[in-house]
Motif scaffolding. Structure first.
Motif, PDB file in Angstrom:
ATOM      1  N   LEU A  34      27.794   6.084  72.545  1.00  0.00           N
ATOM      2  CA  LEU A  34      26.793   6.830  73.310  1.00  0.00           C
ATOM      3  C   LEU A  34      25.729   5.883  73.876  1.00  0.00           C
ATOM      4  O   LEU A  34      25.296   6.023  75.015  1.00  0.00           O
ATOM      5  CB  LEU A  34      26.139   7.892  72.420  1.00  0.00           C
ATOM      6  CG  LEU A  34      27.072   8.967  71.862  1.00  0.00           C
ATOM      7  CD1 LEU A  34      26.280   9.957  71.025  1.00  0.00           C
ATOM      8  CD2 LEU A  34      27.789   9.694  72.989  1.00  0.00           C
ATOM      9  N   VAL A  35      25.340   4.940  73.045  1.00  0.00           N
ATOM     10  CA  VAL A  35      24.329   3.977  73.488  1.00  0.00           C
ATOM     11  C   VAL A  35      24.875   3.118  74.625  1.00  0.00           C
ATOM     12  O   VAL A  35      24.192   2.846  75.613  1.00  0.00           O
ATOM     13  CB  VAL A  35      23.869   3.094  72.313  1.00  0.00           C
ATOM     14  CG1 VAL A  35      22.875   2.041  72.798  1.00  0.00           C
ATOM     15  CG2 VAL A  35      23.241   3.945  71.223  1.00  0.00           C
ATOM     16  N   LYS A  36      26.142   2.691  74.473  1.00  0.00           N
ATOM     17  CA  LYS A  36      26.745   1.849  75.511  1.00  0.00           C
ATOM     18  C   LYS A  36      26.824   2.583  76.846  1.00  0.00           C
ATOM     19  O   LYS A  36      26.524   2.026  77.903  1.00  0.00           O
ATOM     20  CB  LYS A  36      28.144   1.407  75.068  1.00  0.00           C
ATOM     21  CG  LYS A  36      28.130   0.398  73.931  1.00  0.00           C
ATOM     22  CD  LYS A  36      29.555   0.005  73.541  1.00  0.00           C
ATOM     23  CE  LYS A  36      29.539  -1.018  72.406  1.00  0.00           C
ATOM     24  NZ  LYS A  36      30.914  -1.399  71.984  1.00  0.00           N
ATOM     25  N   ILE A  37      27.253   3.854  76.779  1.00  0.00           N
ATOM     26  CA  ILE A  37      27.357   4.635  78.024  1.00  0.00           C
ATOM     27  C   ILE A  37      25.977   4.824  78.648  1.00  0.00           C
ATOM     28  O   ILE A  37      25.782   4.657  79.862  1.00  0.00           O
ATOM     29  CB  ILE A  37      28.014   6.000  77.741  1.00  0.00           C
ATOM     30  CG1 ILE A  37      29.477   5.806  77.331  1.00  0.00           C
ATOM     31  CG2 ILE A  37      27.925   6.903  78.973  1.00  0.00           C
ATOM     32  CD1 ILE A  37      30.160   7.085  76.879  1.00  0.00           C
ATOM     33  N   ALA A  38      24.990   5.161  77.829  1.00  0.00           N
ATOM     34  CA  ALA A  38      23.637   5.396  78.342  1.00  0.00           C
ATOM     35  C   ALA A  38      23.040   4.124  78.939  1.00  0.00           C
ATOM     36  O   ALA A  38      22.415   4.146  80.010  1.00  0.00           O
ATOM     37  CB  ALA A  38      22.748   5.929  77.221  1.00  0.00           C
ATOM     38  N   LYS A  39      23.245   3.004  78.238  1.00  0.00           N
ATOM     39  CA  LYS A  39      22.684   1.746  78.743  1.00  0.00           C
ATOM     40  C   LYS A  39      23.400   1.284  80.010  1.00  0.00           C
ATOM     41  O   LYS A  39      22.785   0.679  80.894  1.00  0.00           O
ATOM     42  CB  LYS A  39      22.758   0.670  77.659  1.00  0.00           C
ATOM     43  CG  LYS A  39      21.712   0.850  76.574  1.00  0.00           C
ATOM     44  CD  LYS A  39      21.612  -0.383  75.684  1.00  0.00           C
ATOM     45  CE  LYS A  39      20.438  -0.256  74.718  1.00  0.00           C
ATOM     46  NZ  LYS A  39      20.260  -1.466  73.882  1.00  0.00           N
ATOM     47  N   SER A  70      15.095   6.496  72.356  1.00  0.00           N
ATOM     48  CA  SER A  70      15.093   7.591  71.376  1.00  0.00           C
ATOM     49  C   SER A  70      16.501   7.843  70.846  1.00  0.00           C
ATOM     50  O   SER A  70      16.691   8.162  69.660  1.00  0.00           O
ATOM     51  CB  SER A  70      14.538   8.856  72.029  1.00  0.00           C
ATOM     52  OG  SER A  70      14.530   9.933  71.113  1.00  0.00           O
ATOM     53  N   LEU A  71      17.501   7.673  71.738  1.00  0.00           N
ATOM     54  CA  LEU A  71      18.903   7.832  71.333  1.00  0.00           C
ATOM     55  C   LEU A  71      19.259   6.822  70.251  1.00  0.00           C
ATOM     56  O   LEU A  71      19.884   7.168  69.228  1.00  0.00           O
ATOM     57  CB  LEU A  71      19.810   7.657  72.553  1.00  0.00           C
ATOM     58  CG  LEU A  71      21.312   7.492  72.280  1.00  0.00           C
ATOM     59  CD1 LEU A  71      21.879   8.737  71.605  1.00  0.00           C
ATOM     60  CD2 LEU A  71      22.053   7.197  73.588  1.00  0.00           C
ATOM     61  N   ALA A  90      18.921  11.649  78.865  1.00  0.00           N
ATOM     62  CA  ALA A  90      18.928  10.370  79.580  1.00  0.00           C
ATOM     63  C   ALA A  90      19.902  10.414  80.755  1.00  0.00           C
ATOM     64  O   ALA A  90      19.579   9.998  81.879  1.00  0.00           O
ATOM     65  CB  ALA A  90      19.291   9.236  78.625  1.00  0.00           C
ATOM     66  N   MET A  91      21.114  10.939  80.490  1.00  0.00           N
ATOM     67  CA  MET A  91      22.122  10.982  81.546  1.00  0.00           C
ATOM     68  C   MET A  91      21.714  11.936  82.671  1.00  0.00           C
ATOM     69  O   MET A  91      21.987  11.689  83.852  1.00  0.00           O
ATOM     70  CB  MET A  91      23.475  11.393  80.963  1.00  0.00           C
ATOM     71  CG  MET A  91      24.017  10.419  79.921  1.00  0.00           C
ATOM     72  SD  MET A  91      24.107   8.712  80.510  1.00  0.00           S
ATOM     73  CE  MET A  91      25.421   8.847  81.701  1.00  0.00           C
TER      74      MET A  91
END
Length: 328
Positions: A34-39, A70-71, A90-91
């Protein structure tokens, strides 16, 4: 456009990833996805943010970055529910930013297409300003073209960067400056013309003063003298070049009338003297004196033909003195 497509794929993957989060155990299997996709989405948006991006979008982007942070915090605390909310928020933010940037980009492209390249207009104005500079130089004008030159440099750079709208605005400023410079040049030229006209008027004022004085001593009709005096007054009161020229022309006409009148008076006086000489007997005047008077009369006629009235009057006065001596 490539960045936008990548972001779209990331959002699709994000929806699938979030849909697969059903419990804390599955999130803990690979929480970093999830972090990788968001970043990755954050990085794609970061590339589209520039200094020209609106403050509103920049602030919105900061909110998205905060959601990514926050994620990471939620996942580190194994708070899957909060992580899901942070991720989706975020997305959603990044998606909205991407949408608005796309709209603005499309509007910019349409605007660029609707405004033609103003290079030809700028070149025409540049040539015109160079002509103005030559005119200013020839008239020793003190007009400063520095500001106008700066506008040309600005417009040239804007066109080079395809900023046609800004270039058109700068060209408008150039045109306004040209109008102001033209007005200033006309004012300076008018002032110089007035100065020359005043000097010209002074020259004719001196001439007309001599004419008035001369006419008063030579029997010129009072009517002509009054016209000369009136013309002198009008010329001295003329306050613009047009008025000066008008009065000078009037004086020139009066001068011609004066000369014709004086010429006529002199010719009549010569005829009278010739008749007087014919009445003298040999005993009243010797031959040498008579011949001298006749030569003087011929000289007067020559002076009259050359409009040299001063010389003619001087000779006439000399003959008159001689005749008075003979007759007395």
């Amino acid at each position: 456009m490539k960045s936008i497509k990548i972001l779209g794929l990331l959002i699709l993957v994000a929806s699938l990833a979030v849909g697969g989060i059903t419990n804390s155990a599955s999130a803990q299997d690979d929480p970093e996805i999830l972090v990788k996709i968001a970043k990755r989405a954050q990085d794609q948006i970061q590339k589209q943010i520039t200094d020209e991006t609106s403050l509103e979008l920049q602030q919105l982007f900061q909110q998205g970055k905060n959601k990514v942070i926050s994620l990471e915090t939620s996942l580190s605390n194994n708070d899957i529910t909060s992580a899901k909310e942070d991720f989706l928020s975020a997305m959603k933010i990044f998606s909205e930013i991407s949408r608005q940037i796309t709209i603005q980009s499309s509007q910019t492209q349409v605007t660029s297409k609707s405004i033609p390249n103003p290079s030809n207009d700028l070149l025409r104005l540049y040539t015109y300003v160079n002509n103005l500079k030559n005119i200013a130089k020839n008239h020793n004008s003190s007009i400063d073209f520095t500001s106008l030159d700066g506008l040309f440099v600005t417009a040239k750079n804007q066109i080079k960067n395809n900023q046609y709208n800004q270039a058109s605005q700068t060209i408008h400023e150039i045109k306004q400056s040209i109008i102001e410079i033209n007005a200033e040049l006309r004012e300076q030229a008018s002032q110089k013309q007035l100065t020359r006209a005043q000097m010209f008027a002074q020259k004719y004022l001196k001439q007309i003063d001599r004419l008035i004085e001369h006419s008063q001593n030579t029997g010129i009709p009072e009517e002509i003298i009054e016209k000369l005096e009136s013309a002198r007054e009008n010329l001295s009161e003329a306050s613009n070049p047009t008025g000066v020229i008008k009065e000078v022309r009037n004086i020139m006409l009066l001068q011609q009338e004066f000369e014709l009148t004086e010429n006529k008076l002199l010719e009549l006086r010569v005829i009278q003297i010739e008749k007087t000489l014919d009445t003298f007997s040999d005993t009243e005047i010797d031959e040498n004196t008579l011949n001298g008077l006749k030569e003087s009369l011929q000289a007067i006629k020559t002076s009259i033909s050359k409009s040299d009235f001063d010389e003619a009057n001087q000779l006439l006065r000399s003959i008159t003195v001689t005749l008075d001596q003979i007759q007395n």
